[in-house]
Design a protein around this motif. Structure first.
Motif, PDB file in Angstrom:
ATOM      1  N   UNK A  44       0.658  -1.147   0.160  1.00 37.16           N
ATOM      2  CA  UNK A  44      -0.078  -0.049  -0.123  1.00 37.16           C
ATOM      3  C   UNK A  44       0.687   1.402   0.176  1.00 37.16           C
ATOM      4  N   UNK A  45       0.501   2.195  -0.816  1.00 38.14           N
ATOM      5  CA  UNK A  45       1.509   3.245  -1.060  1.00 38.14           C
ATOM      6  C   UNK A  45       0.514   4.599  -0.503  1.00 38.14           C
ATOM      7  N   UNK A  46       1.392   5.638   0.037  1.00 33.55           N
ATOM      8  CA  UNK A  46       0.656   6.766   0.389  1.00 33.55           C
ATOM      9  C   UNK A  46       0.962   7.633  -0.689  1.00 33.55           C
ATOM     10  N   UNK A  47      -0.351   8.525  -1.169  1.00 35.35           N
ATOM     11  CA  UNK A  47      -0.141   9.318  -2.031  1.00 35.35           C
ATOM     12  C   UNK A  47       0.916  10.666  -1.759  1.00 35.35           C
ATOM     13  N   UNK A  48       1.671  10.788  -3.060  1.00 38.47           N
ATOM     14  CA  UNK A  48       2.773  11.599  -2.803  1.00 38.47           C
ATOM     15  C   UNK A  48       2.218  12.993  -3.349  1.00 38.47           C
ATOM     16  N   UNK A  49       1.819  14.042  -2.711  1.00 34.32           N
ATOM     17  CA  UNK A  49       1.361  15.219  -3.142  1.00 34.32           C
ATOM     18  C   UNK A  49       2.363  16.363  -3.085  1.00 34.32           C
ATOM     19  N   UNK A  50       2.406  17.033  -4.335  1.00 40.85           N
ATOM     20  CA  UNK A  50       3.058  18.339  -4.279  1.00 40.85           C
ATOM     21  C   UNK A  50       2.386  19.279  -3.697  1.00 40.85           C
ATOM     22  N   UNK A  51       3.110  20.530  -3.271  1.00 35.30           N
ATOM     23  CA  UNK A  51       2.284  21.608  -2.629  1.00 35.30           C
ATOM     24  C   UNK A  51       1.508  22.114  -3.751  1.00 35.30           C
ATOM     25  N   UNK A  52       0.187  22.932  -3.267  1.00 35.02           N
ATOM     26  CA  UNK A  52      -0.617  23.471  -4.049  1.00 35.02           C
ATOM     27  C   UNK A  52       0.124  24.477  -5.108  1.00 35.02           C
ATOM     28  N   UNK A  57       3.214  26.118 -11.679  1.00 37.89           N
ATOM     29  CA  UNK A  57       4.268  26.082 -12.618  1.00 37.89           C
ATOM     30  C   UNK A  57       3.746  25.545 -14.101  1.00 37.89           C
ATOM     31  N   UNK A  58       4.224  26.215 -14.951  1.00 36.76           N
ATOM     32  CA  UNK A  58       3.987  25.811 -16.384  1.00 36.76           C
ATOM     33  C   UNK A  58       5.156  25.579 -17.262  1.00 36.76           C
ATOM     34  N   UNK A  59       5.023  24.484 -17.903  1.00 40.46           N
ATOM     35  CA  UNK A  59       6.279  23.917 -18.714  1.00 40.46           C
ATOM     36  C   UNK A  59       6.441  25.119 -19.722  1.00 40.46           C
ATOM     37  N   UNK A  60       7.622  25.562 -19.825  1.00 35.82           N
ATOM     38  CA  UNK A  60       8.138  26.620 -20.928  1.00 35.82           C
ATOM     39  C   UNK A  60       8.306  26.082 -22.156  1.00 35.82           C
ATOM     40  N   UNK A  61       8.478  24.543 -22.319  1.00 37.87           N
ATOM     41  CA  UNK A  61       8.765  24.042 -23.439  1.00 37.87           C
ATOM     42  C   UNK A  61       7.729  23.713 -24.365  1.00 37.87           C
ATOM     43  N   UNK A  62       7.794  23.696 -25.583  1.00 40.17           N
ATOM     44  CA  UNK A  62       6.739  23.386 -26.191  1.00 40.17           C
ATOM     45  C   UNK A  62       6.907  21.701 -26.578  1.00 40.17           C
ATOM     46  N   UNK A  63       5.972  20.981 -26.913  1.00 36.71           N
ATOM     47  CA  UNK A  63       6.168  19.692 -27.356  1.00 36.71           C
ATOM     48  C   UNK A  63       6.545  19.701 -28.640  1.00 36.71           C
ATOM     49  N   UNK A  64       7.601  18.987 -28.827  1.00 35.88           N
ATOM     50  CA  UNK A  64       8.453  18.658 -29.983  1.00 35.88           C
ATOM     51  C   UNK A  64       9.135  17.675 -30.254  1.00 35.88           C
ATOM     52  N   UNK A  65       9.422  17.317 -31.289  1.00 35.26           N
ATOM     53  CA  UNK A  65      10.195  15.795 -31.541  1.00 35.26           C
ATOM     54  C   UNK A  65      11.547  16.184 -30.849  1.00 35.26           C
ATOM     55  N   UNK A  66      12.275  17.429 -30.931  1.00 35.21           N
ATOM     56  CA  UNK A  66      13.471  17.418 -30.070  1.00 35.21           C
ATOM     57  C   UNK A  66      13.266  17.472 -28.598  1.00 35.21           C
ATOM     58  N   UNK A 106      -0.469   5.223 -15.235  1.00 32.09           N
ATOM     59  CA  UNK A 106      -1.628   5.329 -14.203  1.00 32.09           C
ATOM     60  C   UNK A 106      -2.267   6.709 -14.136  1.00 32.09           C
ATOM     61  N   UNK A 107      -3.671   6.688 -14.241  1.00 35.27           N
ATOM     62  CA  UNK A 107      -4.329   8.206 -14.158  1.00 35.27           C
ATOM     63  C   UNK A 107      -4.001   8.995 -12.940  1.00 35.27           C
ATOM     64  N   UNK A 108      -3.722   8.502 -11.974  1.00 35.92           N
ATOM     65  CA  UNK A 108      -3.178   9.068 -10.880  1.00 35.92           C
ATOM     66  C   UNK A 108      -2.120  10.038 -11.120  1.00 35.92           C
ATOM     67  N   UNK A 109      -0.942   9.602 -11.866  1.00 42.29           N
ATOM     68  CA  UNK A 109       0.000  10.125 -12.491  1.00 42.29           C
ATOM     69  C   UNK A 109      -0.334  11.170 -13.633  1.00 42.29           C
ATOM     70  N   UNK A 110      -1.057  10.842 -14.521  1.00 41.78           N
ATOM     71  CA  UNK A 110      -1.585  11.606 -15.903  1.00 41.78           C
ATOM     72  C   UNK A 110      -2.284  12.712 -15.503  1.00 41.78           C
ATOM     73  N   UNK A 111      -2.985  12.477 -14.459  1.00 42.65           N
ATOM     74  CA  UNK A 111      -3.888  13.745 -14.023  1.00 42.65           C
ATOM     75  C   UNK A 111      -3.121  14.933 -13.379  1.00 42.65           C
ATOM     76  N   UNK A 112      -1.935  14.506 -12.981  1.00 45.41           N
ATOM     77  CA  UNK A 112      -1.022  15.686 -12.273  1.00 45.41           C
ATOM     78  C   UNK A 112      -0.630  16.783 -13.218  1.00 45.41           C
ATOM     79  N   UNK A 113      -0.628  17.918 -12.734  1.00 46.08           N
ATOM     80  CA  UNK A 113      -0.019  18.949 -13.542  1.00 46.08           C
ATOM     81  C   UNK A 113       1.261  18.913 -13.851  1.00 46.08           C
ATOM     82  N   UNK A 114       1.711  19.474 -14.754  1.00 49.01           N
ATOM     83  CA  UNK A 114       3.150  19.528 -15.277  1.00 49.01           C
ATOM     84  C   UNK A 114       4.030  20.082 -13.894  1.00 49.01           C
ATOM     85  N   UNK A 115       3.398  20.929 -13.290  1.00 51.32           N
ATOM     86  CA  UNK A 115       4.224  21.711 -12.227  1.00 51.32           C
ATOM     87  C   UNK A 115       4.500  20.669 -11.192  1.00 51.32           C
ATOM     88  N   UNK A 116       3.134  19.959 -10.705  1.00 53.39           N
ATOM     89  CA  UNK A 116       3.546  19.010  -9.705  1.00 53.39           C
ATOM     90  C   UNK A 116       4.291  17.996  -9.933  1.00 53.39           C
TER      91      UNK A 116
END
Length: 154
Positions: A44-52, A57-66, A106-116
């Motif tokens: 059993x794992x305890x959820x690891x939550x980042x602070x609100x 935080x926003x990812x400054x990079x654009x999604x590109x092949x590079x 896992x949806x718990x990871x996918x649903x997290x924001x980039x900043x978290x």
């Protein structure tokens, strides 16, 4: 001579009782550790939550092949040994940690924001090392780009 045998026998019995008692305690301890409830508790794992604040935080990079390619290189260098080739948390080193590494599908990871995710990657926790000293900020964001792509695949 009989007195000596009596005390020897008495000493032998006392030592036997102590050994058997310790043996029985060891067995019960061993049983508790293989008990299914104990094993469930260790998995059993305890959820690891980042602070609100990390969510802002926003990812400054654009999604590109590079950026995906650079993130993949970093993943293969720093992450795959625990998280596995395909990001299911099944890497060769991850299995020995007691707590299974994150599964990026896992949806718990996918649903997290980039900043978290960035915050967790930067600061680490427990077996997850902090990467703020090992990777530049740009490299950590490249990893986030790659993790997002990795989470999209089956």
């Amino acid at each position: 001579m009989k007195k000596y045998n009596f005390y020897t026998l008495l000493l032998f019995c006392a030592v036997s009782v102590i050994v058997l008692s310790a043996s029985r305690n060891y067995q019960s301890l061993k049983y508790k550790r293989t008990d299914s409830k104990f094993l469930q508790d260790t998995v059993k794992q305890v959820a690891w939550l980042a602070p609100a604040s990390a969510d802002s935080l926003k990812n400054p990079l654009t999604v590109s092949q590079e950026s995906i390619s650079k993130g993949e290189e970093l993943y293969n260098m720093y992450c795959f040994s625990c998280h596995g080739d395909t990001g299911y948390g099944d890497g060769p080193a991850g299995g020995s940690m007691g707590i299974r590494p994150a599964n990026f599908h896992d949806q718990r990871v996918i649903k997290q924001k980039d900043g978290a995710l960035f915050w967790k990657l930067t600061n680490g926790k427990g077996n997850m090392p902090p990467f703020k000293e090992a990777l530049t900020e740009e490299q950590r964001w490249q990893l986030i780009v790659f993790l997002r792509e990795l989470g999209k695949t089956e």
